[in-house]
Design a protein around this motif. Sequence first.
Motif, PDB file in Angstrom:
ATOM      1  N   LEU A 159       0.422  -1.107  -0.520  1.00  0.00           N
ATOM      2  CA  LEU A 159       0.299  -0.227  -0.200  1.00  0.00           C
ATOM      3  C   LEU A 159       0.925   1.711  -0.209  1.00  0.00           C
ATOM      4  O   LEU A 159       0.411   2.038  -0.799  1.00  0.00           O
ATOM      5  N   ILE A 160       1.787   1.108   0.755  1.00  0.00           N
ATOM      6  CA  ILE A 160       3.480   2.661   0.344  1.00  0.00           C
ATOM      7  C   ILE A 160       3.211   2.295  -0.511  1.00  0.00           C
ATOM      8  O   ILE A 160       3.510   3.508  -1.166  1.00  0.00           O
ATOM      9  N   ILE A 161       3.905   1.341  -1.462  1.00  0.00           N
ATOM     10  CA  ILE A 161       4.752   1.738  -2.022  1.00  0.00           C
ATOM     11  C   ILE A 161       3.049   2.096  -3.334  1.00  0.00           C
ATOM     12  O   ILE A 161       3.919   2.951  -4.469  1.00  0.00           O
ATOM     13  N   LEU A 162       1.975   1.758  -3.508  1.00  0.00           N
ATOM     14  CA  LEU A 162       1.102   2.165  -4.209  1.00  0.00           C
ATOM     15  C   LEU A 162       0.941   3.919  -4.840  1.00  0.00           C
ATOM     16  O   LEU A 162       1.123   4.876  -4.761  1.00  0.00           O
ATOM     17  N   LEU A 163       1.047   4.015  -3.105  1.00  0.00           N
ATOM     18  CA  LEU A 163       0.025   5.567  -2.813  1.00  0.00           C
ATOM     19  C   LEU A 163       1.935   6.334  -2.739  1.00  0.00           C
ATOM     20  O   LEU A 163       1.759   7.306  -3.403  1.00  0.00           O
ATOM     21  N   LEU A 178      10.235   6.840  -2.548  1.00  0.00           N
ATOM     22  CA  LEU A 178      10.438   6.229  -2.992  1.00  0.00           C
ATOM     23  C   LEU A 178      11.590   5.222  -2.497  1.00  0.00           C
ATOM     24  O   LEU A 178      11.736   4.454  -1.966  1.00  0.00           O
ATOM     25  N   PHE A 179      12.635   5.748  -3.247  1.00  0.00           N
ATOM     26  CA  PHE A 179      14.036   5.661  -2.132  1.00  0.00           C
ATOM     27  C   PHE A 179      14.048   5.618  -0.928  1.00  0.00           C
ATOM     28  O   PHE A 179      14.574   4.924  -0.592  1.00  0.00           O
ATOM     29  N   SER A 180      13.483   6.750  -0.799  1.00  0.00           N
ATOM     30  CA  SER A 180      13.858   7.323   0.916  1.00  0.00           C
ATOM     31  C   SER A 180      13.062   5.771   1.905  1.00  0.00           C
ATOM     32  O   SER A 180      13.578   4.904   2.542  1.00  0.00           O
ATOM     33  N   ILE A 181      12.100   5.100   0.815  1.00  0.00           N
ATOM     34  CA  ILE A 181      11.249   4.311   1.733  1.00  0.00           C
ATOM     35  C   ILE A 181      12.206   2.835   1.441  1.00  0.00           C
ATOM     36  O   ILE A 181      12.357   1.761   2.211  1.00  0.00           O
TER      37      ILE A 181
END
Length: 186
Positions: A159-163, A178-181
């Motif tokens: 879900l986080i990646i989709l957001l 995205l890179f930070s996560i």
Amino acid sequence: MKIKDLKFNEYKLYLTLVYFVWIISIIIFFFLSGIKYGGDTLTYLERAQDILKGDFSSIGYKSGFGLILLLSPFVYFAIPLEFFVFFQIALTALAAGCLYKISFKFFNKQSAIICLVLFLFYFPLFFFNFYILTETLFINTIIISCYLFVYFKRNYIPLIILLILFLISIRPNGIIFLFSILVCIL
């Protein structure tokens, strides 16, 4: 009485009061000024209409493509844009709650309430809730993604990646998140 001496129920009262004053302020501001059209608003609406006609050349329009997709149902069903503004306002309220929880986790109750008030009543953000632009969606999506990551880490990674992909589709500089996560996960 100092804020740190308050009991839990009194904090709920403060939170309710802050949200109540914010909602009243939003309603008053909405009736005084209505929806605002920024420089790119008409472009977003035109590109949403193009997508509905089958012209997908808007996909090449890198900045704001996520907003164009969000606006497409409003254009197709002729839904008044006031509902899109209400969606942005609801998203801001949700993001404010997420920001409060993050502040509460890393700091304390007083800091969390101050953070909530500063976020909700920060005039540029307050004002941009009434524009059909990417700013509000971008900021709120960042906060909600951070909340999901801080509280649920590995459980909600898809879900986080989709957001974050949605964030990138709104504004390409969202790729930084995205890179930070990914760095935090690995």
